[in-house]
Design an enzyme around this catalytic site. Structure first.
Site, mmCIF file in Angstrom:
data_model
loop_
_atom_site.group_PDB
_atom_site.id
_atom_site.type_symbol
_atom_site.label_atom_id
_atom_site.label_comp_id
_atom_site.label_asym_id
_atom_site.label_seq_id
_atom_site.Cartn_x
_atom_site.Cartn_y
_atom_site.Cartn_z
ATOM 1 N N HIS A 193 -15.664 -37.846 -12.147
ATOM 2 C CA HIS A 193 -15.874 -38.000 -10.706
ATOM 3 C C HIS A 193 -17.223 -38.674 -10.419
ATOM 4 O O HIS A 193 -18.156 -38.579 -11.232
ATOM 5 C CB HIS A 193 -15.812 -36.627 -10.015
ATOM 6 N N HIS A 194 -17.292 -39.324 -9.274
ATOM 7 C CA HIS A 194 -18.544 -39.982 -8.852
ATOM 8 C C HIS A 194 -19.627 -38.936 -8.565
ATOM 9 O O HIS A 194 -19.377 -37.962 -7.846
ATOM 10 C CB HIS A 194 -18.267 -40.819 -7.583
ATOM 11 N N GLY A 195 -20.827 -39.161 -9.087
ATOM 12 C CA GLY A 195 -21.943 -38.234 -8.859
ATOM 13 C C GLY A 195 -22.585 -38.467 -7.492
ATOM 14 O O GLY A 195 -23.764 -38.808 -7.387
ATOM 15 N N ASP A 196 -21.804 -38.246 -6.442
ATOM 16 C CA ASP A 196 -22.243 -38.627 -5.084
ATOM 17 C C ASP A 196 -23.448 -37.836 -4.567
ATOM 18 O O ASP A 196 -24.315 -38.387 -3.888
ATOM 19 C CB ASP A 196 -21.076 -38.543 -4.087
ATOM 20 N N THR A 226 -15.888 -42.142 -3.228
ATOM 21 C CA THR A 226 -17.027 -43.079 -3.174
ATOM 22 C C THR A 226 -17.309 -43.598 -4.582
ATOM 23 O O THR A 226 -16.710 -43.150 -5.552
ATOM 24 C CB THR A 226 -18.292 -42.376 -2.635
#
Ligand code: V1S
Ligand code: CA
Ligand code: ZN
Length: 389
Positions: free
Chosen positions: A178-181, A210
């Site tokens: 997953h994106h490290g938003d 994102t």
């Protein structure tokens, strides 16, 4: 076989607390803190704890948590009770829904995994450790005043803030699927932290929606954070060869342009093949190659966990990665020791099952073409031309 000795010339610390592992998100929830018990059992069955400084971590204090989170949010997190469906605070803080449920001991759970990352970072900053490990941390989606994606407190942001007290620049690398938003957002406007996340990206169809290639930092060139967010969006099924190539090439370029003084590597194990939520075909050896590459750069290194929803593979990866940190991976018998607790949970008695064994008749085609991989590298090369220390 499995003669584990302390690494020569450097110190590795391992920060954990068995109390963290006892928490429960609910039966159908994919996040199982118990996976930490499985990982710890395997690490200790190999005897690796003898080669590290081991610490039972403490809870982070309110003041430490307020380094990033708001007092209001922390107060609510501390007193939160199982929310009613129309509870307004669920909307404000995103707490109590199915992703971020309120469960017994929630605040203790958060304070403990954060305490471990903060202590780990402080040891690196003081020079007491060269590599510090907290497999219970890596909860990269939490925002200043909002829970998100199984994450309530952002231990990574708190750890990086500790490192920034001592080091001028920190490179954050995130190999969770997953994106490290949350980490990206926290350091969006600074040139002291360069964030790099590799993740599956499919617009809004994959959480958190994102992390596209052109999301490189603030648009305003005058903002110091411009160009300091690197995103590597991938499709399903990426394999070890492509993943390691991308990782080494891009991390190598980040190191050359940004010249970090410390590295934080989020080792989310949901990028592994066969993960319950993930979509990649990365294997334990490919995942570990990322850790080995970071270690080879010779900078203070913080390793944290993250996602990982097939506990037997999470335990394999974080055991292999611990062995890389203490430099005994070459001396390890890949056959899981007979005395390992819960041995039958591993299905195959090896640290490195084949892709066929992992995917058990459910292959995941690789949707990433060579052309796309080359495009990603070129785009990031252009981006990093604007980053120079
Ligand atoms: N993908 C996924 C997924 N699965 C769940 C889930 C499933 C069963 C449950 F009982 C509870 C939740 N939620 C999601 C994602 C969040 C993924 C978080 C990853 C965290 C990390 O690995 O990066 C770091 C620890 N949430 C969503 O996709 C949101 C929804 C949009 C769909 C799923 N429902 C349950 C909530 C809303
Ligand atoms: Ca990632
Ligand atoms: Zn994840």
């Amino acid at each position: 076989k499995n003669k584990i000795v302390r690494p020569k010339g450097y110190t590795v610390s391992w920060h954990s607390n068995p109390a963290i592992e006892k928490h429960h998100f609910g039966n159908s929830h994919p996040m199982k803190p118990w996976r930490l018990t499985l990982a710890k059992s395997l690490i200790m069955s190999y005897g690796m704890h003898a080669a590290m400084d081991t610490f039972i971590s403490r809870t982070a204090t309110k003041e430490e948590l307020e380094d990033f989170h708001t007092e209001d949010y922390l107060d609510y997190l501390k007193t939160a009770k199982v929310a009613l469906p129309d509870d307004e605070t669920v909307k404000d803080y995103n707490l109590g829904g199915s992703d971020c449920p309120i469960f017994d001991g929630l605040f203790n759970y958060c304070s403990m995994y954060a305490g471990a990352s903060i202590d780990a970072a402080r040891r690196l900053a003081n020079g007491d450790s060269d590599i510090a490990i907290n497999w219970s941390g890596g909860l990269h989606h939490a925002k200043k005043a909002e829970a998100s994606g199984f994450c309530y407190v952002n231990d990574i942001v708190l750890a990086i803030l500790q490192l920034l007290r001592r080091f001028p620049r920190v490179l954050y690398i995130d190999i969770d699927v997953h994106h490290g938003d949350g980490v990206e957002e926290a350091f969006w406007s600074t040139d002291r932290v360069l964030t790099l996340s590799i993740h599956k990206y499919d617009g809004m169809n994959f959480f958190p929606g994102t992390g596209d290639l052109d999301r490189t930092g603030p648009d305003d060139e005058a903002n110091p954070g411009a160009h300091h967010a690197v995103n590597v969006p991938l499709y399903d099924g990426i394999d070890d060869t492509q993943y390691i190539y991308l990782f080494k090439t891009i991390v190598g370029m980040c190191k050359d342009h940004f010249r970090p003084s410390a590295i934080v590597l989020q080792c989310g194990a949901d990028s592994l093949a066969g993960d319950r939520l993930g979509r990649f075909n990365v294997q334990v050896k490919g995942h570990g190659a990322c850790v080995a590459y970071c270690k080879s750069l010779g900078l203070p290194l913080l390793l944290v966990g993250g996602g990982g929803y097939t506990p037997r593979n999470v335990a394999r990866a974080w055991t292999h990665e611990t062995s890389i940190a203490i430099d005994c991976d070459k001396d390890l018998d890949p056959v899981i020791p007979d005395h390992t607790p819960y041995k039958s949970f591993f299905h195959y008695d090896t640290l490195f099952p084949t892709l066929e064994e992992i995917l058990v008749g459910d292959p995941r085609p690789n949707k990433n073409s060579k052309k796309r991989v080359d495009e990603i590298v070129s785009s990031i090369r252009e981006q990093l031309r604007m980053v120079n220390f």
